[in-house]
Design an enzyme around this catalytic site. Structure first.
Site, PDB file in Angstrom:
ATOM      1  CD  GLU A  29       7.264   0.761   2.897  1.00  0.00           C
ATOM      2  OE1 GLU A  29       7.609   1.405   3.536  1.00  0.00           O
ATOM      3  OE2 GLU A  29       6.851   1.084   1.780  1.00  0.00           O
ATOM      4  CD  GLU A  51       6.370   3.986   7.079  1.00  0.00           C
ATOM      5  OE1 GLU A  51       5.240   3.240   7.431  1.00  0.00           O
ATOM      6  OE2 GLU A  51       7.549   3.528   6.984  1.00  0.00           O
TER       7      GLU A  51
END
Ligand code: T1G
Length: 653
Positions: A124, A104
């Site tokens: 995740e 990210e």
């Protein structure tokens, strides 16, 4: 304490370098350091910024050890938004694995370059979470909806080249990354390239039906799991909402998952798996024995799979069989498995050929004279195993590790037939051995520390998850399966049907219910083992009478087309009234009253049986920690990881 983030001006490029071993996780100090560097860059002569990492990898995500604790400023979304907002073009240079929050950070940069060996991804979902720092909003803008959904719902990393194909990486850098990235940054400046904010992009046209299609697939593939569904919701939001509002949807769902049972359980498994690789009391610097050549005795299903595990890690293997015909059969199992992996796209044709070439066959034990490790994988006949170890003791070089793949036999008794019990250990693989990740490493009474340390390290090299077990009947996993199996039989006699018992456990999240597992393993395996036991040793007849009657009726399980269920040519199970009749007659014979049994009671009693036996195993020191038992059941017995394993579930339910 010095900051793990270093900011230097190299020519007109501001270099933000992160050095937070072992994996440059985004700890509070790293987040703080990046913010300070960004603030400094606003005041200096830099014309562009470069984010790069020291050590073996780019940022491998948020610092998972901070989860569940009060979140400290600056929050990661704040950091990534500030990177994106930079008035100067920002380049991210990736090596190793850019994962989760690390990816990210890279996506908030305006340009991304990577070494060809680098990987990027969003793991995740494996932690019961979703990318919570803009990943669900920026990825579809850059790569489209399909690629974004695949990356985030699979949790599997992709290569830098694949990422470049979908627009997530702009340039592959050959050679030195820092040099290449600085040169590329200068090139961008020379071309007048300015900030290129993903936030200002819109998601490419797509078929809106894709979201429901993913929801349906995930409801099957990730049955019972919440995070995958929330990921679809967030990516859908990215197609409808401006970035700021989409980020809010992502934030709300992320916070909910972070506080949720599933993520807490999956984070437990993350650390338990890493803890399990450590042996209490075994010094980190224990010397390791070299393992560059391996022998495997027995070319059956297990032997073939074990050989492939080593060959797939680049270690040459000699497969030993009693005669040429058996050897041919063993090698053809290996061929078939490789062809299957190529067909399923798990391996390229070339890679499969390379690995296959590392496996040779022989019927002559002397071909193992120089092997560093030999693993015996013949069927469960204790006398045969002892004969083999006597032979290995004669032919193998001093210092070779002699391992047995027995799934429940006494490793000390096997070691005792050799003159070198300190070199003997159990390495219990799970079927299919080239796929199942669990490896029970059985420490014998006399097993030397360096032998144990070597096998624990080796497990990682062959991509297995090792767990140490002491010597007892069935070690950790199979020992706990005994009372679990017994409870399943009592539930049948007391009124539940096979499909109700299996249905309840599969709804709970088990990959497969107990009766289907016994049919898969073969009811005759348990039957033969019981024949060697006295009536007293066999225990309560309620725990085995029905499977005995089924075996005596020729119902051996899937392999004979019938066991607790009937199986069609596609191995699909269907209930059989014949079995129900055997169950009801046996209940009458044993004087067991039958009643309605609620599904919850089935789950409580079966999971309870695992937990109770797990506690005995801990009390006896057979397992080091409760987390080790959880890792065994999650990686070896299909226990749902999002429930944390039987011991964690037992503690927290
Ligand atoms: N946080 C904290 N510790 C970590 C860590 C992390 N992200 N990753 C690894 N470690 C520790 C690990 O516990 C071990 O410690 C050591 O590093 C080496 O790890 C907002 C919320 C990177 C592929 O899920 O997959 O970002 O046991 O033995 O086999 O969207 O580690 O030595 O004391 O595994 O070479 C997303 C997790 C987080 C990646 C390297 N990221 N890590 O594998 O080494 S969530 C992940 C891995 C997130 C944002 C969200 C692997 C690896 P110790 P290791 P390895």
């Amino acid at each position: 304490m010095s900051s793990p983030v270093n900011y230097t001006l190299t020519g007109n490029i501001g270099v933000i370098s992160i050095d937070n071993p072992p994996v440059n996780a985004l700890s509070q100090a790293v987040r703080q350091g990046i913010m300070e560097a960004l603030n400094e860059s606003e005041r200096d002569a830099s014309e562009a910024l470069l984010i790069i990492c020291e050590g073996r990898t780019f940022i491998a995500g948020a610092d998972i050890s901070e989860f569940g604790k009060p979140l400290l400023d600056p929050w990661l979304p704040t950091v990534v938004n500030q990177i994106e907002a930079s008035a100067k073009p920002v380049v991210a240079a990736i090596h190793g694995t850019a994962l989760g929050g690390g990816f990210e950070v890279a996506l908030s940069a305006h340009y991304r370059c990577a070494l060809p060996t680098a990987k990027v991804g969003f793991p995740e979902v494996k932690l019961g979470l979703l990318p919570g720092a803009g990943g669900t909003q920026r990825t579809p803008r850059l790569a489209g909806v399909q690629a974004a959904l695949d990356l985030m719902t699979s949790g599997a990393p992709v290569s830098a080249t694949q990422a470049a194909e979908v627009g997530l990486v702009d340039r592959i850098i050959e050679g030195d990354l820092l040099e290449g990235a600085l040169a590329w940054s200068a090139e961008l400046l020379a071309d007048g390239a300015g900030p290129r904010r993903t936030a200002e992009m819109t998601v490419a046209t797509h078929d809106p039906a894709i979201f429901d299609a993913y929801r349906a697939t995930l409801a099957k593939r990730a049955r019972g799991q919440i995070a995958p569904q929330y990921i679809v919701e967030c990516v859908e939001a990215a197609t409808r909402l401006p970035l700021v509002e989409g980020l809010q949807v992502e934030r709300d769902r992320f916070a909910e998952l972070m506080a949720g049972e599933q993520s807490i359980a999956l984070r437990h498994i993350f650390f338990a798996e890493r803890q399990a690789a450590k042996v209490d009391g075994l010094p980190k610097e224990t010397p390791l024995r070299p393992v560059e050549s391996v022998g495997v005795i027995g070319g059956g299903t297990m032997g073939g799979g074990i050989a492939m595990s080593f060959a797939n890690a680049g270690i040459p293997v000699t497969l030993i069989e009693i005669n040429d015909e058996a050897l041919e059969r063993g090698l053809s199992i290996v061929e078939r498995n490789y062809a299957g992996s190529v067909k399923r796209g798990k391996l390229s044709e070339d890679k499969a050929a390379q690995c296959r070439a590392l496996i040779s066959g022989s019927t002559d034990y002397s071909s193992l004279a120089d092997a560093d490790l030999v693993i015996e994988a013949v069927f469960e006949d204790p006398e045969l195993k002892k004969k083999i170890f006597t032979k290995l003791d004669d032919v193998c070089k001093q210092g070779a590790i002699l391992a047995t793949n027995t799934s429940y036999q006494d490793v000390d008794a096997i070691a005792a037939v050799t003159k070198r019990p300190e070199d003997v250990i159990g390495m219990h693989f799970f079927s299919p051995a080239h796929i199942m990740k669990l490896l029970e490493v059985v420490r014998g009474e006399k097993t030397a520390d360096d032998v144990l340390a070597t096998c624990m390290k080796l497990a990682k090299r062959i991509r297995k998850v090792p767990v140490v077990s002491g010597v007892c009947y069935g070690f950790i996993g199979n020992r706990m399966l005994q009372p679990y199996g017994k409870q399943s039989q009592l539930l049948l006699l007391e009124g539940a049907t096979p499909e109700q018992v299996d249905g309840a456990m599969e709804e709970f999240g088990m990959a497969m219910g107990p009766l289907r597992v016994f049919d898969l393993a073969g009811l005759d395996v348990g039957y033969k083992a019981r024949q060697a036991l006295s009536e007293e040793e066999k225990g309560d007849p309620a725990s085995y009478r029905v499977p005995d009657l089924l075996v005596e009726a020729g119902r051996l399980g899937q392999k004979s087309g019938a066991g607790f269920y009937n199986y069609d040519e596609n191995r699909r199970p269907t209930p059989d009234p014949v079995v129900q009749a055997v169950i009801e007659e046996t209940a009458v014979e044993l004087g067991i009253e039958r009643r309605e049994i609620p599904d919850q009671e089935i789950v409580d009693r079966l999971v309870g049986a695992l937990v109770d036996e797990g506690r005995k195993i801990l009390d006896e020191g057979i397992a080091q920690r409760a987390g080790d038992i959880d890792v065994v059941y999650v990686y070896g017995y299909g226990f749902p990881a999002y429930r944390g394993g039987p011991m964690f579930f037992g503690e927290n339910a």
